[in-house]
Structures are given as structure tokens and as C-alpha cells.
Design a protein around this motif. Structure first.
Motif, mmCIF file in Angstrom:
data_model
loop_
_atom_site.group_PDB
_atom_site.id
_atom_site.type_symbol
_atom_site.label_atom_id
_atom_site.label_comp_id
_atom_site.label_asym_id
_atom_site.label_seq_id
_atom_site.Cartn_x
_atom_site.Cartn_y
_atom_site.Cartn_z
ATOM 1 N N GLY A 8 0.765 -1.237 0.000
ATOM 2 C CA GLY A 8 0.000 0.000 0.000
ATOM 3 C C GLY A 8 0.793 1.283 0.000
ATOM 4 N N ILE A 9 2.135 1.211 -0.099
ATOM 5 C CA ILE A 9 2.936 2.437 -0.172
ATOM 6 C C ILE A 9 2.945 2.914 -1.620
ATOM 7 N N PRO A 10 2.499 4.126 -1.900
ATOM 8 C CA PRO A 10 2.403 4.602 -3.285
ATOM 9 C C PRO A 10 3.784 4.892 -3.882
ATOM 10 N N THR A 11 3.806 5.040 -5.196
ATOM 11 C CA THR A 11 5.043 5.359 -5.903
ATOM 12 C C THR A 11 5.287 6.860 -5.804
ATOM 13 N N VAL A 12 6.150 7.236 -4.881
ATOM 14 C CA VAL A 12 6.496 8.644 -4.670
ATOM 15 C C VAL A 12 7.762 8.944 -5.467
ATOM 16 N N CYS A 13 7.726 10.015 -6.266
ATOM 17 C CA CYS A 13 8.876 10.320 -7.125
ATOM 18 C C CYS A 13 9.131 11.827 -7.106
ATOM 19 N N PRO A 14 9.821 12.322 -6.054
ATOM 20 C CA PRO A 14 10.009 13.767 -5.898
ATOM 21 C C PRO A 14 11.183 14.326 -6.702
ATOM 22 N N MET A 15 11.247 13.974 -7.974
ATOM 23 C CA MET A 15 12.325 14.472 -8.836
ATOM 24 C C MET A 15 11.754 14.712 -10.225
ATOM 25 N N ASP A 16 12.110 15.864 -10.839
ATOM 26 C CA ASP A 16 11.572 16.164 -12.167
ATOM 27 C C ASP A 16 12.426 15.528 -13.269
ATOM 28 N N GLU A 17 12.053 15.811 -14.538
ATOM 29 C CA GLU A 17 12.740 15.174 -15.668
ATOM 30 C C GLU A 17 14.157 15.687 -15.869
ATOM 31 N N HIS A 18 14.533 16.750 -15.135
ATOM 32 C CA HIS A 18 15.895 17.288 -15.236
ATOM 33 C C HIS A 18 16.796 16.808 -14.101
ATOM 34 N N GLY A 19 16.265 15.899 -13.258
ATOM 35 C CA GLY A 19 17.065 15.379 -12.159
ATOM 36 C C GLY A 19 17.101 16.304 -10.957
ATOM 37 N N ARG A 20 16.112 17.200 -10.855
ATOM 38 C CA ARG A 20 16.087 18.156 -9.729
ATOM 39 C C ARG A 20 14.939 17.819 -8.787
ATOM 40 N N PHE A 21 15.183 18.074 -7.464
ATOM 41 C CA PHE A 21 14.123 17.825 -6.487
ATOM 42 C C PHE A 21 12.935 18.744 -6.742
ATOM 43 N N THR A 22 11.737 18.185 -6.519
ATOM 44 C CA THR A 22 10.508 18.968 -6.652
ATOM 45 C C THR A 22 10.158 19.603 -5.304
ATOM 46 N N ALA A 23 9.026 20.271 -5.269
ATOM 47 C CA ALA A 23 8.606 20.978 -4.047
ATOM 48 C C ALA A 23 8.343 20.031 -2.884
ATOM 49 N N GLU A 24 8.180 18.741 -3.179
ATOM 50 C CA GLU A 24 7.969 17.776 -2.095
ATOM 51 C C GLU A 24 9.194 17.672 -1.193
ATOM 52 N N VAL A 25 10.348 18.056 -1.698
ATOM 53 C CA VAL A 25 11.572 18.095 -0.892
ATOM 54 C C VAL A 25 11.950 19.571 -0.778
ATOM 55 N N ALA A 26 11.212 20.275 0.046
ATOM 56 C CA ALA A 26 11.260 21.737 0.079
ATOM 57 C C ALA A 26 12.656 22.342 0.264
ATOM 58 N N PRO A 27 13.495 21.829 1.203
ATOM 59 C CA PRO A 27 14.789 22.503 1.413
ATOM 60 C C PRO A 27 15.678 22.506 0.174
ATOM 61 N N TRP A 28 15.474 21.527 -0.703
ATOM 62 C CA TRP A 28 16.372 21.436 -1.878
ATOM 63 C C TRP A 28 15.595 21.448 -3.198
ATOM 64 N N ALA A 29 14.415 21.995 -3.182
ATOM 65 C CA ALA A 29 13.612 22.090 -4.407
ATOM 66 C C ALA A 29 14.416 22.840 -5.474
ATOM 67 N N GLY A 30 14.472 22.246 -6.676
ATOM 68 C CA GLY A 30 15.206 22.878 -7.775
ATOM 69 C C GLY A 30 16.679 22.537 -7.818
ATOM 70 N N VAL A 31 17.181 21.827 -6.786
ATOM 71 C CA VAL A 31 18.606 21.452 -6.755
ATOM 72 C C VAL A 31 18.766 20.064 -7.382
ATOM 73 N N HIS A 32 19.805 19.871 -8.198
ATOM 74 C CA HIS A 32 20.061 18.563 -8.803
ATOM 75 C C HIS A 32 20.368 17.554 -7.701
ATOM 76 N N VAL A 33 19.839 16.347 -7.835
ATOM 77 C CA VAL A 33 19.938 15.367 -6.755
ATOM 78 C C VAL A 33 21.386 15.043 -6.395
ATOM 79 N N PHE A 34 22.297 15.009 -7.399
ATOM 80 C CA PHE A 34 23.697 14.727 -7.080
ATOM 81 C C PHE A 34 24.343 15.901 -6.338
ATOM 82 N N ASP A 35 23.963 17.115 -6.726
ATOM 83 C CA ASP A 35 24.536 18.300 -6.077
ATOM 84 C C ASP A 35 24.061 18.449 -4.634
#
Length: 710
Positions: free
Chosen positions: A22-49
Motif C-alpha cells: 500500500g505504499i504509493p510510488t512517490v517520485c520527488p524528482m523532475d525530468e531534469h534530475g532536480r528535487f521537486t517541491a515535495e523536498v522543500a529545502p532542496w527544491a530545484g537542486v540537482h539530486v547529485f549536487d
């Protein structure tokens, strides 16, 4: 025990495990590899950075027990070498699982080369096929022809199959199906009574493999055009690609053929191995790990590269490292023998004023033999090509070239020297027919040779494929001459092992075999080829050899149990027999079956004898030398030196010469009785002995050879 991080949006196994409870598929990253607003402190930051900042944050919270780094392999883009992220996205699928079993059934109608691919890698891939994701999130590509309502309150999906359908619904002329033009086709949603929602094309484009799989019908705009042509040309006769396409092009062709037409897309598939570079890795433009093709073409010729590939086990599914040395071997073993034979023919044909004439039969046994081998070549290559087995076709041609150059031409030299038109007719026929057979495999070489044989206005590639019926077959003579060649080959092997060079005459040789008398018509050929004075044919095989029986306990034991020891003891004591009619072997009272034993013929005196293939006989050479034999050997060595002097002097093969020899007294005394043997093959009309400055060496002594054209 331990704790493992689960990320259902970033791993297939994670998604399956999480969704199951019952755990849904959560995907807090956009097509450019950046965190979405669901990860507020790093929204817009590339996941590797964001890695270092996230670690600092966790440590600041006091929730880090231990921080370590582990090196491991990681996927990177093969084009740009950037690290990849595995991310769940929405996709359009072909429901392959709905007709998976039918794909397996239709696969049985396809001829696969190599055969094992059918039920091996391809068959297993089909059996485990899953639904096929055919959409890609890119700008370039064929747009998926699906329009969807932009208001989920009024859902509607339209799938279009033609330009006419688009023009009907959107009321405009459609002349470009690419982005961005096709995305501009927007119309009100017919299912929305408010009139506020619109039908817009989905943003995805088709996977390029979907386009590749559509090739057979898309290339002719079927079903809108060329319906008759398509129906008469589908499935295709054959396709060729490398082994990994069992999961690529071969597969997508088969999926769409099954789904749309309920038939295979191709009748035959040639699936070759991987072409490797000289470093053992897959050949790649980016790695530049292969010889420069233009340099190879300039140095060795395009046909050499072609033959190197077609004659290799890559066409049996194996991998092949393309090296310059391998290409050079193609030249040495195939291209040069063809050119050399053609050059040999033209040299003697021109000297004899020869006019080409096809000949498919002859009274000369060597002519009959090479024509019989040509008959077999045409039949074998035709059979191999019909089965798409290019590897076997190349093998047949190379075997025939050995017969042609190392047996027929070499054994018939005196006839060509004499300008024998029968021999020239046969060689012309053999060369021209061989060019037709080898043309698909060596297109440039065969074209050049064929034009030289029949005229510049003719092309070998425009001739009809020869049939074996075009050449007279002499099966009994061919079998006998093959036997002669086996005898000569074995005898020459004894010469080599005993240090008796071929130009050194020997007194005699014995061929002991049950069928030895069948060689009687060819005793002269054997004697000349092996360079012996006499050939003795004997049916008393027991006098020069014996059969050794070896039991294979691992095979025999499971069948007869403890009795295997009884058989082994009998064999050691020599208590075994073989039926002369049936060939059945019996040891210790027990008949042995194939695979349970090996039977090997062993020469009684291996220092001067050896066995023939298939345990069919023994050849024994008299390797003892007399003074007369040694003297004749020196004379024959002298002939070789004179022939070299003729070549060095630039003489034509038909030029007669005055021959002058300056020899030490010891050598002169040896060769004096053999003046005819020296003069005839060197075309010397006169032979005198006189002094001169040394220009060669014979039997370790300095000699002088003078040749003058008459």
C-alpha cells in the motif's frame, strides 16, 4: 540484520515491494534530475549536487549513526558519459502479454542462423516477454498520435490512424506530422458540454524501436498505398543483425507482425556475434578501437575485409576481433591464390595464343578430378547459400582453392608449359565458374578476374548462378584422387619428420591398405609427387601396422556394469576382434557400441611410417640414401637455382636459354649424369661447365650460374 532504504519511484524491486503493502510510488524528482517541491529545502537542486547538504542536515539532526563511502559500478550514459538516474515515469504500453504465446508459435516458422537462437535467446525472450513501453519523453521523434482531454472531469482519448482522420476532426489541412506543428492541432472536447476543455496531443513521442519494428509496412506507406506489393513481399526473405537484436529489432519486428498481421515479419534471420575491436571490447567509433578502414582498403583491399568477416565464426554466433593480421591472412589464403592462379593462366594462355573455350569433360585424370571438385563446389556453395550459411560457403571455396592451386595447377605445370589447350580450357572453365560461385563473397576480386577471362564488357554479377549440372561429375575418380592426395600428404609428413627434403629422391615407398590396388592407376602421380623411384602397393596391412583398441569406461561402464573390468582385461591381453563385414568390435565376449571405445591404427615403425586418415592404411618410406640418390638430389636443387636465375634475369617462362654452370669438382661430378634433368625444366638448349664468379650457393658450396636468352 539491518535497515534498507526503499524508494518506490527509483527502483523496480522497490516499487513492487512498496506497492504490495500500500505504499504509493512517490517520485520527488523532475525530468531534469532536480528535487521537486515535495523536498522543500532542496527544491530545484540537482539530486547529485544536494548529496553533501543532505548529509550535513542529517548529521545536524543527530540521526547519523555512521557515514561511509563505498565505491561500486554505476550506470552512465553511453553517449555523454554522465551518470544516470533510474526514475519512474508514466508511459504508454503495447500489451504484449496478450499475444505472447502466439509470438512463440509464429517464431517456429522462422529459420534462424545459427539454429540455436530460435529456442535459445530469442525463444526464451519471447516466453518471458512483458508489456512494451513505447513512449519517450523527448522533443525529436515520431509523435504518439493520441489526443487527450485536458480536463479530467470530462475524460476522453482519441487515437488517430491517418492524416485524413486528423483533417476530418480538426478541420485543417495537415502536411507535417512532426513537432511542434502537430502539437498545434487542438479542438474542443466533444464530451464536454461546457465547451471549456480541449483535446490536446500527449507530449510523448514513440520509441525509435517502434519505428524500426514498423519498417516493413511503413517504408511503403501501407495500408494507404502499395497494398499488393506489400502482401507479396511480406514476410521478408531474410534480415541480418547482431545477436543482441534478439531483444531489439528482431523482437520489435516480431511483436508488430504478430499483433497486426498474425504472421512473422521475416522468414530467415541471420544473427551474428559481436564485432570486437583490437582491444577485445565491442567495436566503437567513440573508442576508435579498430584499424582505419580506408587504410585497410588501400593496403589489403575491401574484399579482404569482407572475407575476414564472412568466413569467421561470427556468422555462427561467436564474437570476432577485427585485426589487421586477420585481414592479412584473408589475402594470403584466398585473394592471392585466386590472383596467382589467374596470372598463371594468362601467362601461359597468352604464350600459347589461346582462345577461351568452355570444357566440362576431359580424358586426363587431373582434369576430371578438378572438374569433379568444381561440381562439388557449386553444389556445396549453393546448398550453403540457400541455408544462409556463409561460413560454410567460405569454407568450401577455400578448400577448393587448395585443390586448385596446390594440386591441379602444380601437378599440371608441364602441360601448361607445353601450351596444352585441353588443360587451358579446363583451367579457364574452372576459374570462370569459381568466380561466379565466389562473387557474392569476393565481389571485387571475382569481377576483375572474370572480366579478364571473358572480356571487359561482361560482369560476373550479371551472369546466371551456375548449377552443378553444368559440370561433369566423376565421383569414383574424385574419391580415388582424394585418396591419392591423402597418401601423398602422409608421405610428405614422413619426409618432414625424417629430414628428407622433397627434392631429394628416395628409392621407394609402400602403401599398405585393404584397398591399396585401387591406387594402381595413380602410382606415377604418387611417385612424382613424393619423389620416389618406386611405389609398392600392398594389402598386407598387418605387416606394417596394428590396431590399438582403447575402452572408454565412463561410457561402457553404465551399460555393462562390473563386466567392464572383464572387457578392459581382455583388451590389455589382446583378446578382441573386429568383424571384417560389419565392423563390430568384440572384447571379452562383449560387443562394444560406438562411443564405448576408440580404435587407432598405429604404424609398426613410426620413424619412417605414418597412418592414413580414418585408420585406412599405412605409408612407409625407404629413407635410406645411396650416392646416386644424393647426387640426383643435388641436381634437383641446382634446377631450383637456375629457375631463380631465370626470374632474376627477367626472362619469360617460354624463353629458351644457354646455360653455363661454374661448379666445384665434387658437385660437378655429382650432377654430370643428370644434364637432361637440369636442361629440360629450365628450357636450356645448351649446358656448359665453365668458371665464373660465385653468385649462388649449393649444398654449402659457392657456385656460378649464367643464363642467356637464345
Amino acid at each position: 540484520t539491518g535497515v534498507v532504504h526503499m524508494a518506490p519511484g527509483f527502483g523496480e524491486e522497490d516499487q513492487i515491494a512498496c506497492n504490495a503493502i500500500g505504499i504509493p510510488t512517490v517520485c520527488p524528482m523532475d525530468e531534469h534530475g532536480r528535487f521537486t517541491a515535495e523536498v522543500a529545502p532542496w527544491a530545484g537542486v540537482h539530486v547529485f549536487d544536494a548529496n553533501n547538504d543532505i548529509i550535513k542536515e542529517l548529521k545536524a539532526r543527530g540521526v547519523v549513526v555512521r557515514h561511509d563511502s563505498h565505491q561500486h559500478s554505476y550506470p552512465h550514459c553511453w553517449r555523454c558519459s554522465e551518470p544516470l538516474v533510474y526514475r519512474a515515469i508514466s508511459s504508454w504500453f503495447v500489451q504484449v502479454t496478450a499475444f505472447r504465446d502466439r509470438m512463440g508459435e509464429l517464431n517456429q516458422q522462422i529459420q534462424w542462423v545459427p539454429e540455436h537462437v530460435k529456442d535459445g535467446s530469442f525463444g526464451k525472450w519471447l516466453a518471458n516477454a512483458r508489456d512494451w513501453s513505447i513512449s519517450r519523453n523527448r522533443f525529436w521523434g515520431s509523435p504518439i498520435p493520441v489526443w487527450r482531454s485536458d480536463d479530467p472531469n470530462y475524460p476522453r482519448i482519441d487515437v488517430y490512424g491517418s492524416i485524413a482522420d486528423l483533417q476530418r476532426d480538426f478541420g485543417v489541412e495537415v502536411d507535417d506530422l512532426h513537432r511542434p506543428y502537430v502539437d498545434n492541432l487542438v479542438r474542443p472536447n466533444p464530451d464536454d458540454p461546457t465547451g471549456r476543455s480541449s483535446m490536446r496531443r500527449v507530449t510523448e513521442v514513440l520509441d525509435c524501436w517502434f519505428e524500426s519494428g514498423s519498417m516493413p509496412f511503413a517504408q511503403v506507406h501501407y495500408p494507404f498505398d502499395n497494398a499488393d506489393w506489400f502482401e507479396s513481399h511480406y514476410p521478408g526473405d531474410f534480415i541480418v543483425e547482431y545477436m543482441a537484436q534478439t531483444r531489439g529489432w528482431f523482437y520489435t519486428l516480431h511483436v508488430l507482425a504478430t499483433a497486426l498481421f498474425d504472421r512473422p515479419a521475416f522468414r530467415t534471420c541471420v544473427s551474428h556475434g559481436i564485432v570486437l575491436g583490437d582491444d577485445g571490447q565491442k567495436m566503437s567509433k567513440s573508442l576508435n578501437n579498430y584499424p582505419d578502414p580506408m587504410m585497410v582498403f588501400d593496403t589489403h583491399g575491401a574484399d579482404a575485409m569482407r572475407w575476414h568477416l564472412l568466413s569467421s565464426t561470427i556468422l555462427r554466433g561467436g564474437d570476432l576481433a577485427v585485426t589487421e593480421n586477420g585481414i592479412r591472412e584473408s589475402v594470403r589464403h584466398v585473394v592471392l591464390p585466386i590472383w596467382n592462379t589467374y596470372s598463371f593462366f594468362t601467362m601461359y594462355a597468352n604464350a600459347a595464343g589461346y582462345t577461351a573455350q568452355r570444357r566440362t569433360e576431359s580424358n586426363d585424370p587431373l582434369d576430371q578430378y578438378v572438374l569433379g571438385k568444381l561440381h562439388a563446389l557449386v553444389a556445396d556453395v549453393t546448398k550453403s547459400m540457400d541455408a544462409y550459411d556463409l561460413f560454410a560457403a567460405c569454407g568450401s571455396i577455400r578448400t577448393f582453392l587448395d585443390v586448385l592451386t596446390n594440386w591441379y595447377v602444380r601437378r599440371s605445370r608441364e602441360r601448361f608449359w607445353a601450351g596444352d589447350h585441353d588443360a587451358l580450357d579446363v583451367l579457364w572453365t574452372v576459374l570462370s565458374t569459381m568466380c561466379q560461385v565466389a562473387a557474392p563473397l569476393l565481389p571485387l576480386t571475382t569481377e576483375a578476374v572474370y572480366r579478364g577471362l571473358v572480356g571487359d564488357e561482361s560482369s560476373v554479377h550479371l551472369t546466371d548462378w551456375p548449377t552443378s549440372a553444368d559440370v561433369i561429375e566423376s565421383p569414383s575418380l574424385v574419391a580415388a584422387m582424394d585418396r591419392v592426395r591423402d597418401v601423398c600428404s602422409a608421405s610428405l609428413a614422413v619426409r618432414k619428420s625424417t629430414g628428407r627434403r622433397v627434392r631429394q629422391p628416395l628409392a621407394s615407398m609402400t602403401v599398405a591398405a585393404r584397398d591399396a590396388q585401387s591406387l594402381e592407376p595413380y602410382r606415377g602421380i604418387i611417385a612424382d609427387e613424393v619423389n620416389v623411384k618406386d611405389v609398392v602397393l600392398s594389402v598386407d596391412l598387418d605387416a606394417v601396422g596394428a590396431f590399438e583398441l582403447t575402452v572408454v569406461p565412463g561410457v561402457l561402464g553404465p551399460r555393462i556394469g562390473k563386466a567392464v573390468q572383464q572387457v578392459i582385461a581382455a583388451v590389455k591381453q589382446g583378446r578382441w576382434t573386429q568383424d571384417e563385414v560389419t565392423g563390430v568390435v568384440t572384447a571379452g565376449g562383449i560387443e562394444l557400441a560406438d562411443g564405448e571405445y576408440s580404435l587407432r591404427l598405429v604404424a609398426a615403425d613410426p620413424s619412417r611410417a605414418t597412418t592414413l586418415p580414418a585408420n585406412s592404411g599405412v605409408v612407409v618410406l625407404d629413407i635410406d640414401l645411396t650416392a646416386d640418390l644424393e647426387a640426383e638430389g643435388v641436381a634437383r636443387d641446382l634446377v631450383r637455382l637456375v629457375q631463380q636465375a631465370r626470374r632474376d634475369a627477367g626472362l619469360h617462362v617460354s624463353d629458351r636459354i644457354d646455360l653455363r654452370l661454374g661448379l666445384p669438382d665434387s658437385i660437378r661430378d655429382q650432377v654430370a649424369p643428370f644434364t637432361s634433368l637440369i636442361s629440360e625444366p629450365t628450357l636450356a638448349v645448351s649446358l656448359t661447365f665453365e668458371d665464373g664468379e660465385s653468385n649462388a650457393e649449393l649444398d654449402g658450396e659457392p657456385v656460378w650460374i649464367g643464363v642467356t636468352k637464345v
